[in-house]
Design a protein around this motif. Structure first.
Motif, short mmCIF file in Angstrom:
data_model
loop_
_atom_site.label_atom_id
_atom_site.label_comp_id
_atom_site.label_asym_id
_atom_site.label_seq_id
_atom_site.Cartn_x
_atom_site.Cartn_y
_atom_site.Cartn_z
N SER A 38 31.86 -5.42 8.67
CA SER A 38 32.65 -5.97 9.24
C SER A 38 33.62 -6.62 8.51
O SER A 38 34.95 -6.69 8.37
CB SER A 38 32.21 -6.61 10.70
OG SER A 38 31.50 -5.76 11.31
N GLU B 113 36.55 -3.77 8.02
CA GLU B 113 37.65 -3.76 8.97
C GLU B 113 38.30 -5.10 8.76
O GLU B 113 39.63 -5.18 8.91
CB GLU B 113 37.22 -3.21 10.18
CG GLU B 113 36.34 -4.18 10.93
CD GLU B 113 35.79 -3.67 12.12
OE1 GLU B 113 35.59 -4.43 13.21
OE2 GLU B 113 35.25 -2.41 12.13
N ARG B 114 37.50 -6.05 8.48
CA ARG B 114 38.15 -7.49 8.43
C ARG B 114 38.35 -7.95 7.22
O ARG B 114 38.88 -9.18 6.86
CB ARG B 114 37.19 -8.22 9.26
CG ARG B 114 37.54 -8.23 10.69
CD ARG B 114 36.80 -8.81 11.50
NE ARG B 114 36.76 -10.36 11.40
CZ ARG B 114 35.98 -11.22 11.34
NH1 ARG B 114 34.80 -11.05 11.75
NH2 ARG B 114 36.21 -12.48 11.32
N GLU C 282 28.17 -9.61 14.42
CA GLU C 282 28.71 -8.71 13.39
C GLU C 282 27.95 -8.50 12.23
O GLU C 282 26.92 -9.16 11.71
CB GLU C 282 30.19 -9.47 12.88
CG GLU C 282 29.82 -10.36 12.22
CD GLU C 282 31.47 -11.05 11.76
OE1 GLU C 282 32.55 -10.49 11.81
OE2 GLU C 282 31.25 -12.23 11.11
#
Length: 154
Positions: free
Chosen positions: A45, A69-70, A95
């Motif tokens: 993540s 994604e982050r 996460e």
């Protein structure tokens, strides 16, 4: 939730480079391990790294292959001699995060999470290698590892 721990890639000596950026071998090993992780579809993540250039470079290479994604994020508290107990409190167990840092911090963190003792060496890290920790009702455990050198003196 998985916690992927990485010791930055091999860096140049201070005499060669005052910032100790990654060496050619460090970049190559990091790319190779990141490609294998991509092939296994390792879900990440976010990638967090220390303020040191070699950790940032390592994180950036992993991000190119794993596309978290982050994205990537620079954080405090993971320098070589920082307190692992203080850092452990901040872990988000919801996460899949990757942390790129330094020795002895990374080995001390594994000792603390897995055995409750930061002085107990549970695993010997290699530059650019991944140690995947997971957590269940019994606590943290090493789920798998991916190292650049197998069967060699390192």
């Amino acid at each position: 939730m998985a916690l992927y721990l990485i010791q930055h890639g091999k860096s140049r000596s201070k005499a060669e480079d005052s910032k100790q950026r990654l060496s050619d071998l460090g970049r190559a090993d990091t790319r190779r391990i990141a490609q294998v992780a991509e092939g296994y579809r390792v879900p990440v993540s976010i990638i967090r790294h220390s303020r040191k250039e070699r950790a940032f470079e390592t994180a950036r290479i992993f991000a190119q292959f794993l596309t978290p994604e982050r994205g990537i994020e620079e954080i405090d508290g993971i320098d070589p001699m920082d307190d692992v107990e203080t850092f452990a409190i901040t872990l988000d167990t919801k996460e899949n995060s990757m942390v790129v840092g330094h020795l002895p911090f990374m080995e001390r963190l594994v000792g603390y999470l897995v055995a409750g003792n930061p002085e107990k060496r549970i695993f010997k890290f290699q530059n650019s290698g991944i140690v995947c920790l997971d957590k269940d009702e019994n606590g943290w455990f090493i789920s798998w590892t991916l190292m650049p050198n197998i069967g060699k003196d390192i």
